[in-house]
Design a protein around this motif. Sequence first.
Motif, PDB file in Angstrom:
ATOM      1  N   TRP A 147       2.712   7.272  -5.949  1.00 29.58           N
ATOM      2  CA  TRP A 147       2.076   6.476  -4.891  1.00 29.58           C
ATOM      3  C   TRP A 147       3.119   6.018  -3.870  1.00 29.58           C
ATOM      4  N   TYR A 154      -3.165   1.307   8.825  1.00 31.48           N
ATOM      5  CA  TYR A 154      -3.171   1.856   7.473  1.00 31.48           C
ATOM      6  C   TYR A 154      -2.245   1.047   6.568  1.00 31.48           C
ATOM      7  N   GLN A 165      -3.696  -2.208   5.665  1.00 32.08           N
ATOM      8  CA  GLN A 165      -4.680  -2.030   4.602  1.00 32.08           C
ATOM      9  C   GLN A 165      -4.015  -1.887   3.241  1.00 32.08           C
ATOM     10  N   VAL A 166      -2.946  -1.120   3.189  1.00 27.76           N
ATOM     11  CA  VAL A 166      -2.247  -0.931   1.912  1.00 27.76           C
ATOM     12  C   VAL A 166      -1.765  -2.286   1.384  1.00 27.76           C
ATOM     13  N   ARG A 170      -4.748  -4.402   0.198  1.00 28.08           N
ATOM     14  CA  ARG A 170      -5.408  -3.925  -1.030  1.00 28.08           C
ATOM     15  C   ARG A 170      -4.500  -3.937  -2.260  1.00 28.08           C
ATOM     16  N   ASN A 171      -3.224  -4.214  -2.059  1.00 33.78           N
ATOM     17  CA  ASN A 171      -2.314  -4.214  -3.215  1.00 33.78           C
ATOM     18  C   ASN A 171      -2.828  -5.218  -4.252  1.00 33.78           C
ATOM     19  N   PRO A 172      -3.213  -4.741  -5.428  1.00 35.10           N
ATOM     20  CA  PRO A 172      -3.793  -5.665  -6.423  1.00 35.10           C
ATOM     21  C   PRO A 172      -2.788  -6.704  -6.929  1.00 35.10           C
ATOM     22  N   ASP A 231     -14.075   0.508   0.588  1.00 36.10           N
ATOM     23  CA  ASP A 231     -13.194  -0.662   0.630  1.00 36.10           C
ATOM     24  C   ASP A 231     -12.614  -1.006  -0.734  1.00 36.10           C
ATOM     25  N   VAL A 270     -11.289   1.159  -2.840  1.00 37.24           N
ATOM     26  CA  VAL A 270     -10.184   2.039  -3.231  1.00 37.24           C
ATOM     27  C   VAL A 270      -8.870   1.278  -3.045  1.00 37.24           C
ATOM     28  N   LEU A 271      -8.120   1.112  -4.117  1.00 36.78           N
ATOM     29  CA  LEU A 271      -6.884   0.318  -4.037  1.00 36.78           C
ATOM     30  C   LEU A 271      -5.729   1.141  -3.469  1.00 36.78           C
ATOM     31  N   TYR A 272      -5.696   2.426  -3.836  1.00 35.62           N
ATOM     32  CA  TYR A 272      -4.559   3.267  -3.437  1.00 35.62           C
ATOM     33  C   TYR A 272      -5.069   4.329  -2.469  1.00 35.62           C
ATOM     34  N   LEU A 273      -5.173   3.931  -1.242  1.00 36.52           N
ATOM     35  CA  LEU A 273      -5.858   4.711  -0.219  1.00 36.52           C
ATOM     36  C   LEU A 273      -4.919   5.742   0.411  1.00 36.52           C
TER      37      LEU A 273
END
Lengths: 242, 242
Positions: free
Chosen positions: A98, A151, A154-155, A158-160, B53, B55-58
């Motif tokens: 990733w 982008y 967004q990454v 969305r990072n958990p 939305d 999806v964590l690893y886009l």
Amino acid sequence: MRYELYYWPTIPGRGEFVRLALEEAGADYVDVGNGSSKEGLGVPAINAWLEDDDVLYLPFAPPFLKAGDQVVSHVANILQFLGPRLGLVAQDDATRLWTHGLQLTLTDFVAEIHDVHHPIGSSLHYREQRAEAHRRAAIFTGERLTRFLRYFEQVLMRNPHGSDYLVGDGLSYVDLSLFHVVRGLEYAFPNAMQRIAPELPQVMALADRVAERPNIAAYLASSRRLPFNENGIFRHYPELDP
Amino acid sequence: MRYELYYWPTIPGRGEFVRLALEEAGADYVDVGNGSSKEGLGVPAINAWLEDDDVLYLPFAPPFLKAGDQVVSHVANILQFLGPRLGLVAQDDATRLWTHGLQLTLTDFVAEIHDVHHPIGSSLHYREQRAEAHRRAAIFTGERLTRFLRYFEQVLMRNPHGSDYLVGDGLSYVDLSLFHVVRGLEYAFPNAMQRIAPELPQVMALADRVAERPNIAAYLASSRRLPFNENGIFRHYPELDP
């Protein structure tokens, strides 16, 4: 291990992504291109390697890194190699893939940024392709710049593990690279960046967070950090950033 | 393991480099983009993933590959991931880094090939940037095409295990990718390729050797091998190949 970075002198260029990783980790390294030819370094040392018929595993172009007998070429490949050795990537393979994918997206982005001022050919001067560059710059700042930076926003969102870093809950080499891209874009396209910055709170905060890390701050204040200029990837031509 | 390749339909495109590896290895895979939307495949399935939305690893863009829970993006990263699983790369890390570096050089080459017909912006049609493309094509065929292909000729010549393959003494994924680039260039720039081919005996022989491998030959003869066309990376515009 003393690492040897082979990259052209006088510009940050693609070598800078490697330098930032080495500097953050406090690694022992030689910046061959920026060294003195009296000490066997500098451009002659780079060319000697590239022109040596006995080199079996020939890189296409700098940057490449020597680590003992191993030679690794391409920024993303070098960072993938250095990551585990410098503590700048996670332990598990899934996260490493990733992280490398994110770095390859930055690689594509950097190539597009370069080609804004060189849309016709890298062997021509900018002044020989100004008209084409002007046309490409409008599309770059209007479409591609925002697409790439949104982008990465967004990454981060969305990072958990939270939005402090692109991957997981700690620094990785791709954070350092994104920092450099943001600073380069602020240099090259200050107006476009000022317009889009409000949409990018996480990206801009990450860049500031990286700049404040002790080893990075010391590096940025040193003479080893080469200033952006109009021979590199990130060039400021006011007519391309209205 | 059933692999799922996510890539746009109707063109070979960047997805083709992944398809060739999967086909050579006889792997079980679904070409999602070229599947039927009645079966939950096709472009809607790609867009559903990219627009989700949760999806964590886009991925930034196709192609990407799903292998169980793992999602891998970028051609070179996908091939690096698949290589050991499909027996298409050497066992040792040093050789894997070298192979990946060669693939990244092909990545750069493919991006330059694409931008010959799209020097100003990928959001514009070719007809909207024909003048610039014409100028870029002259530099591409005169300088860059030869630079890249001569490099791979050198890599083959210097391979200490012989010149049958780019790396070691057996097929690796980068041989498959170079084969596709050569075929694509022969389609897009037949005149330029005819001029340079005599300088590239090892590269041309490698391409023929790959084409004759049983699984590749069967694939090339099948309907799964999409023909080159003027929506893809390798486009034949006669005015760009005088």
